[in-house]
Write a protein that holds these residues in place. Structure first.
Motif, PDB file in Angstrom:
ATOM      1  N   ALA A   1       0.837  -1.197   0.000  1.00  0.00           N
ATOM      2  CA  ALA A   1       0.000   0.000   0.000  1.00  0.00           C
ATOM      3  C   ALA A   1       0.872   1.248   0.000  1.00  0.00           C
ATOM      4  CB  ALA A   1      -0.910  -0.003   1.219  1.00  0.00           C
ATOM      5  N   ARG A   2       0.379   2.298  -0.626  1.00  0.00           N
ATOM      6  CA  ARG A   2       1.038   3.602  -0.618  1.00  0.00           C
ATOM      7  C   ARG A   2       0.111   4.604   0.040  1.00  0.00           C
ATOM      8  NH1 ARG A   2       3.474   5.181  -6.285  1.00  0.00           N
ATOM      9  NH2 ARG A   2       4.199   6.907  -5.020  1.00  0.00           N
ATOM     10  N   LEU A   3       0.657   5.388   0.950  1.00  0.00           N
ATOM     11  CA  LEU A   3      -0.115   6.379   1.686  1.00  0.00           C
ATOM     12  C   LEU A   3       0.099   7.759   1.089  1.00  0.00           C
ATOM     13  CD1 LEU A   3       0.751   5.276   5.330  1.00  0.00           C
ATOM     14  CD2 LEU A   3      -1.395   4.882   4.115  1.00  0.00           C
ATOM     15  N   PHE A   4      -1.007   8.494   0.922  1.00  0.00           N
ATOM     16  CA  PHE A   4      -0.956   9.854   0.393  1.00  0.00           C
ATOM     17  C   PHE A   4      -1.657  10.785   1.379  1.00  0.00           C
ATOM     18  CE2 PHE A   4      -0.575   7.057  -3.195  1.00  0.00           C
ATOM     19  CZ  PHE A   4       0.425   7.653  -3.962  1.00  0.00           C
ATOM     20  N   ASP A   5      -0.897  11.724   1.910  1.00  0.00           N
ATOM     21  CA  ASP A   5      -1.415  12.743   2.817  1.00  0.00           C
ATOM     22  C   ASP A   5      -1.872  13.905   1.953  1.00  0.00           C
ATOM     23  OD1 ASP A   5      -1.830  14.797   4.646  1.00  0.00           O
ATOM     24  OD2 ASP A   5      -0.050  14.327   5.836  1.00  0.00           O
ATOM     25  N   VAL A   6      -3.173  14.155   1.894  1.00  0.00           N
ATOM     26  CA  VAL A   6      -3.697  15.184   0.998  1.00  0.00           C
ATOM     27  C   VAL A   6      -3.987  16.503   1.726  1.00  0.00           C
ATOM     28  CG1 VAL A   6      -4.567  13.522  -0.678  1.00  0.00           C
ATOM     29  CG2 VAL A   6      -6.084  14.312   1.153  1.00  0.00           C
ATOM     30  N   ARG A   7      -3.433  16.646   2.925  1.00  0.00           N
ATOM     31  CA  ARG A   7      -3.568  17.905   3.648  1.00  0.00           C
ATOM     32  C   ARG A   7      -2.589  18.929   3.073  1.00  0.00           C
ATOM     33  NH1 ARG A   7      -2.064  16.620   9.373  1.00  0.00           N
ATOM     34  NH2 ARG A   7      -0.538  15.352   8.273  1.00  0.00           N
ATOM     35  N   SER A   8      -2.692  20.166   3.546  1.00  0.00           N
ATOM     36  CA  SER A   8      -1.776  21.207   3.081  1.00  0.00           C
ATOM     37  C   SER A   8      -0.345  20.869   3.481  1.00  0.00           C
ATOM     38  CB  SER A   8      -2.164  22.563   3.680  1.00  0.00           C
ATOM     39  OG  SER A   8      -1.877  22.578   5.071  1.00  0.00           O
ATOM     40  N   ARG A   9       0.602  21.500   2.815  1.00  0.00           N
ATOM     41  CA  ARG A   9       2.005  21.284   3.157  1.00  0.00           C
ATOM     42  C   ARG A   9       2.285  21.656   4.608  1.00  0.00           C
ATOM     43  NH1 ARG A   9       2.112  21.820  -2.098  1.00  0.00           N
ATOM     44  NH2 ARG A   9       3.574  20.634  -3.356  1.00  0.00           N
ATOM     45  N   GLU A  10       1.651  22.733   5.071  1.00  0.00           N
ATOM     46  CA  GLU A  10       1.854  23.180   6.451  1.00  0.00           C
ATOM     47  C   GLU A  10       1.333  22.139   7.440  1.00  0.00           C
ATOM     48  OE1 GLU A  10       2.012  26.366   3.625  1.00  0.00           O
ATOM     49  OE2 GLU A  10       0.289  25.082   4.046  1.00  0.00           O
ATOM     50  N   GLU A  11       0.172  21.577   7.158  1.00  0.00           N
ATOM     51  CA  GLU A  11      -0.382  20.547   8.040  1.00  0.00           C
ATOM     52  C   GLU A  11       0.530  19.317   8.064  1.00  0.00           C
ATOM     53  OE1 GLU A  11      -5.116  20.436   7.958  1.00  0.00           O
ATOM     54  OE2 GLU A  11      -4.249  20.654   5.941  1.00  0.00           O
ATOM     55  N   ALA A  12       0.961  18.889   6.900  1.00  0.00           N
ATOM     56  CA  ALA A  12       1.816  17.700   6.817  1.00  0.00           C
ATOM     57  C   ALA A  12       3.172  17.945   7.464  1.00  0.00           C
ATOM     58  CB  ALA A  12       1.984  17.270   5.368  1.00  0.00           C
ATOM     59  N   ALA A  13       3.697  19.165   7.342  1.00  0.00           N
ATOM     60  CA  ALA A  13       4.988  19.492   7.948  1.00  0.00           C
ATOM     61  C   ALA A  13       4.916  19.404   9.471  1.00  0.00           C
ATOM     62  CB  ALA A  13       5.451  20.877   7.518  1.00  0.00           C
ATOM     63  N   ALA A  14       3.731  19.639  10.024  1.00  0.00           N
ATOM     64  CA  ALA A  14       3.550  19.571  11.479  1.00  0.00           C
ATOM     65  C   ALA A  14       3.473  18.126  11.972  1.00  0.00           C
ATOM     66  CB  ALA A  14       2.298  20.332  11.886  1.00  0.00           C
ATOM     67  N   GLY A  15       3.302  17.171  11.059  1.00  0.00           N
ATOM     68  CA  GLY A  15       3.256  15.759  11.414  1.00  0.00           C
ATOM     69  C   GLY A  15       2.397  14.983  10.440  1.00  0.00           C
ATOM     70  N   THR A  16       2.852  13.791  10.105  1.00  0.00           N
ATOM     71  CA  THR A  16       2.106  12.931   9.188  1.00  0.00           C
ATOM     72  C   THR A  16       2.364  11.478   9.540  1.00  0.00           C
ATOM     73  OG1 THR A  16       1.545  12.550   6.864  1.00  0.00           O
ATOM     74  CG2 THR A  16       3.898  12.790   7.390  1.00  0.00           C
ATOM     75  N   ILE A  17       1.663  10.583   8.920  1.00  0.00           N
ATOM     76  CA  ILE A  17       1.880   9.155   9.120  1.00  0.00           C
ATOM     77  C   ILE A  17       3.181   8.787   8.413  1.00  0.00           C
ATOM     78  CG2 ILE A  17       0.982   6.838   8.687  1.00  0.00           C
ATOM     79  CD1 ILE A  17      -1.854   8.079   8.750  1.00  0.00           C
ATOM     80  N   PRO A  18       4.084   8.098   9.097  1.00  0.00           N
ATOM     81  CA  PRO A  18       5.362   7.746   8.474  1.00  0.00           C
ATOM     82  C   PRO A  18       5.185   7.040   7.133  1.00  0.00           C
ATOM     83  CG  PRO A  18       5.401   7.241  10.814  1.00  0.00           C
ATOM     84  CD  PRO A  18       3.983   7.621  10.473  1.00  0.00           C
TER      85      PRO A  18
END
Length: 124
Positions: free
Chosen positions: A30-47
Motif C-alpha cells: 500500500a502507498r499512503l498519500f497525505d492530501v492535507r496542506s504542506r503546512e499541516e503535513a509538515a507539522a506531522g504525518t503518518i510515516p
C-alpha cells in the motif's frame, strides 16, 4: 533522534500496518498519500506518506511519470496500482481525493476514514 512509538501509538501503527497489508494482500504494498496542506503535513504525518495537497492532486495524477518524480521525489502511482490510500486530517479531503483518483481511473484508491486525527489520537 526518532523514538519508537509506545503504547497507543504502537497499537495504532500496528492497526494501520494490518489494514494496509490487508488492502495490499500478498501481491503488493500500500502507498499512503497525505492530501492535507504542506503546512499541516509538515507539522506531522503518518510515516511513509507522500504529501500531495488535495488542491493539486488532480494535476499531479495527470502528470507524466518523470515530471511527477521530479516534483514529488517519488514514483507516480500507476492506474493499475491496487492499494493507494488517501488521508487528511478528519476524513473529508481524503474521501474527496479518493473519489478524484477513482474518477481518473485509479480503481485501487481507498480512503483512510479515520484519517490523521485517529492515527494521532492513538499515538498519544
Amino acid at each position: 533522534m526518532l523514538q519508537a512509538p509506545r503504547g497507543r501509538a504502537r497499537a495504532a501503527l500496528r492497526r494501520l500496518a494490518v489494514a494496509t497489508r490487508t488492502m495490499a494482500g500478498a501481491s503488493g504494498r500500500a502507498r499512503l498519500f497525505d492530501v492535507r496542506s504542506r503546512e499541516e503535513a509538515a507539522a506531522g504525518t503518518i510515516p511513509g506518506a507522500l504529501n500531495i495537497p488535495v488542491s493539486e492532486l488532480e494535476s499531479a495524477l495527470q502528470m507524466e511519470p518523470a515530471a511527477f518524480q521530479a516534483l514529488y521525489s517519488a514514483e507516480k502511482p500507476k492506474l493499475e496500482d491496487e492499494h493507494l490510500i488517501f488521508f487528511c486530517q478528519m476524513g473529508k479531503r481524503g474521501l474527496q481525493a479518493t473519489q478524484l483518483a477513482r474518477s481518473l481511473g485509479y480503481t485501487g484508491a481507498r480512503n483512510y476514514a479515520g484519517a490523521y486525527r485517529e492515527w494521532l489520537e492513538k499515538e498519544s
